[in-house]
Design an enzyme around this catalytic site. Structure first.
Site, PDB file in Angstrom:
ATOM      1  N   LYS A  33       0.822  -1.215   0.000  1.00  0.00           N
ATOM      2  CA  LYS A  33       0.000   0.000   0.000  1.00  0.00           C
ATOM      3  C   LYS A  33       0.852   1.259   0.000  1.00  0.00           C
ATOM      4  O   LYS A  33       0.540   2.237  -0.686  1.00  0.00           O
ATOM      5  CB  LYS A  33      -0.931  -0.011   1.208  1.00  0.00           C
ATOM      6  CG  LYS A  33      -1.912   1.159   1.248  1.00  0.00           C
ATOM      7  CD  LYS A  33      -2.805   1.099   2.461  1.00  0.00           C
ATOM      8  CE  LYS A  33      -2.025   1.321   3.741  1.00  0.00           C
ATOM      9  NZ  LYS A  33      -2.894   1.452   4.937  1.00  0.00           N
ATOM     10  N   ARG A 108     -11.412   4.795  10.295  1.00  0.00           N
ATOM     11  CA  ARG A 108     -11.272   3.442  10.840  1.00  0.00           C
ATOM     12  C   ARG A 108     -12.599   2.869  11.328  1.00  0.00           C
ATOM     13  O   ARG A 108     -12.728   1.666  11.520  1.00  0.00           O
ATOM     14  CB  ARG A 108     -10.288   3.440  12.017  1.00  0.00           C
ATOM     15  CG  ARG A 108      -8.833   3.617  11.630  1.00  0.00           C
ATOM     16  CD  ARG A 108      -7.949   3.453  12.843  1.00  0.00           C
ATOM     17  NE  ARG A 108      -6.551   3.692  12.548  1.00  0.00           N
ATOM     18  CZ  ARG A 108      -5.710   2.768  12.075  1.00  0.00           C
ATOM     19  NH1 ARG A 108      -6.161   1.547  11.858  1.00  0.00           N
ATOM     20  NH2 ARG A 108      -4.444   3.056  11.837  1.00  0.00           N
ATOM     21  N   ARG A 148      10.645 -12.335   5.170  1.00  0.00           N
ATOM     22  CA  ARG A 148      11.580 -11.208   5.092  1.00  0.00           C
ATOM     23  C   ARG A 148      12.781 -11.421   6.008  1.00  0.00           C
ATOM     24  O   ARG A 148      12.635 -11.803   7.169  1.00  0.00           O
ATOM     25  CB  ARG A 148      10.872  -9.895   5.454  1.00  0.00           C
ATOM     26  CG  ARG A 148       9.919  -9.428   4.394  1.00  0.00           C
ATOM     27  CD  ARG A 148       9.515  -7.977   4.554  1.00  0.00           C
ATOM     28  NE  ARG A 148       8.743  -7.713   5.759  1.00  0.00           N
ATOM     29  CZ  ARG A 148       7.769  -6.810   5.840  1.00  0.00           C
ATOM     30  NH1 ARG A 148       7.443  -6.098   4.770  1.00  0.00           N
ATOM     31  NH2 ARG A 148       7.123  -6.612   6.968  1.00  0.00           N
ATOM     32  N   ARG A 180      13.032  -9.632  11.602  1.00  0.00           N
ATOM     33  CA  ARG A 180      12.606  -8.648  12.582  1.00  0.00           C
ATOM     34  C   ARG A 180      11.444  -9.202  13.409  1.00  0.00           C
ATOM     35  O   ARG A 180      10.623  -9.965  12.893  1.00  0.00           O
ATOM     36  CB  ARG A 180      12.181  -7.355  11.879  1.00  0.00           C
ATOM     37  CG  ARG A 180      13.330  -6.631  11.196  1.00  0.00           C
ATOM     38  CD  ARG A 180      12.873  -5.421  10.424  1.00  0.00           C
ATOM     39  NE  ARG A 180      12.015  -5.783   9.296  1.00  0.00           N
ATOM     40  CZ  ARG A 180      11.660  -4.951   8.328  1.00  0.00           C
ATOM     41  NH1 ARG A 180      12.089  -3.696   8.345  1.00  0.00           N
ATOM     42  NH2 ARG A 180      10.885  -5.360   7.351  1.00  0.00           N
ATOM     43  N   ARG A 191      -2.082  -8.834  13.412  1.00  0.00           N
ATOM     44  CA  ARG A 191      -2.263  -7.636  12.579  1.00  0.00           C
ATOM     45  C   ARG A 191      -3.373  -7.856  11.556  1.00  0.00           C
ATOM     46  O   ARG A 191      -4.154  -6.938  11.264  1.00  0.00           O
ATOM     47  CB  ARG A 191      -0.954  -7.282  11.869  1.00  0.00           C
ATOM     48  CG  ARG A 191       0.129  -6.755  12.792  1.00  0.00           C
ATOM     49  CD  ARG A 191       1.407  -6.461  12.038  1.00  0.00           C
ATOM     50  NE  ARG A 191       1.253  -5.336  11.121  1.00  0.00           N
ATOM     51  CZ  ARG A 191       2.135  -5.023  10.177  1.00  0.00           C
ATOM     52  NH1 ARG A 191       3.231  -5.761  10.020  1.00  0.00           N
ATOM     53  NH2 ARG A 191       1.931  -3.978   9.395  1.00  0.00           N
TER      54      ARG A 191
END
Length: 241
Positions: A33, A108, A148, A180, A191
């Site tokens: 995004k 939101r 990642r 990470r 999330r």
């Protein structure tokens, strides 16, 4: 208008004289995004409006709204919709939003969406919000995030799509590659739950009004940008009919 996932390779140049208006750009973690928001900003010369940035700026600058927000934050209390709405209203009155803007993190809630619709309806010449969601399958997103890896120098890899020649070792400087903490599967799952819970009612709000489309995000960056621009133009055209 029904929701459609745009997957065809459309040609839709981003002309400077096209008025994009307010664009709610949605996307789950890992869909790209941020990259697409930057492309739209460059194409149309419009700003990205982030409630997080607005909140931090008001607190840093010591505005009356910022002082009220800081008091709540210091108490560990969520900043109210009313306070957030006031900050957004102040930001949208700035001259750089006249041609349009990209909404990030707002609205939101249904209350925020209703407030924004009402606010824009009272602004002369303002276009209504249109929503575009970048969609990528769950498993693909999981691989993008949890695969990642990064070295101390900032070189990035992905164990699924962009692996290093030697597993766990950077090709460039030979340093160890690490994951990470925020890229763990447990964090990703939470999330995603938060994203879906927050966005579902807002998406339905704009879908019912024929001001929402989905874009296939599992394509090269340039093709996703083209699809977004095509959807944006189609939504603007249809909203005038």
């Amino acid at each position: 208008m029904t929701t459609s996932i745009v997957s065809e390779h459309e040609t839709a140049p981003a002309e400077k004289n096209f008025l994009p208006g307010p664009v709610l750009l949605l996307g789950a973690p890992g869909v790209g995004k941020g990259t697409q928001a930057k492309a739209l900003m460059a194409a149309y010369g419009i700003p990205q409006i982030s409630t997080g940035d607005i909140l931090r700026a008001n607190i840093k600058n010591g505005t009356e709204l910022g002082k009220a927000a800081k008091a709540l934050v210091d108490q560990g209390t969520l900043v109210s919709d009313e306070l957030v709405n006031q900050m957004v209203a102040d930001r949208l009155k700035q001259p750089d939003t006249s041609r349009g803007f990209i909404l990030d993190g707002f609205p939101r809630t249904l209350n925020q969406a209703a407030w924004l619709d009402a606010f824009l309806s009272g602004v002369a010449g303002a276009l209504p919000v249109v929503g575009i969601s970048i969609v990528v399958e769950y498993e693909q997103l999981l691989h993008r995030i949890t695969g990642r890896r990064i070295c101390a120098s900032g070189h990035d890899y992905n164990t699924y799509s962009k692996p290093s020649r030697v597993p766990g070792i950077c090709d460039v400087d030979g340093s160890p590659l690490v994951q990470r903490p925020d890229d763990s599967e447990a964090v990703f799952v939470e999330r995603m739950k938060t994203f879906e819970a927050q966005t579902a009612p807002v998406i339905e709000h704009y879908r019912k009004q024929g001001r929402f489309e989905e874009i296939d995000g599992d394509r090269p960056v340039e093709e996703v940008t083209t699809g977004i621009v095509s959807s944006l133009k189609r939504l603007r055209r249809d909203s005038k009919q």
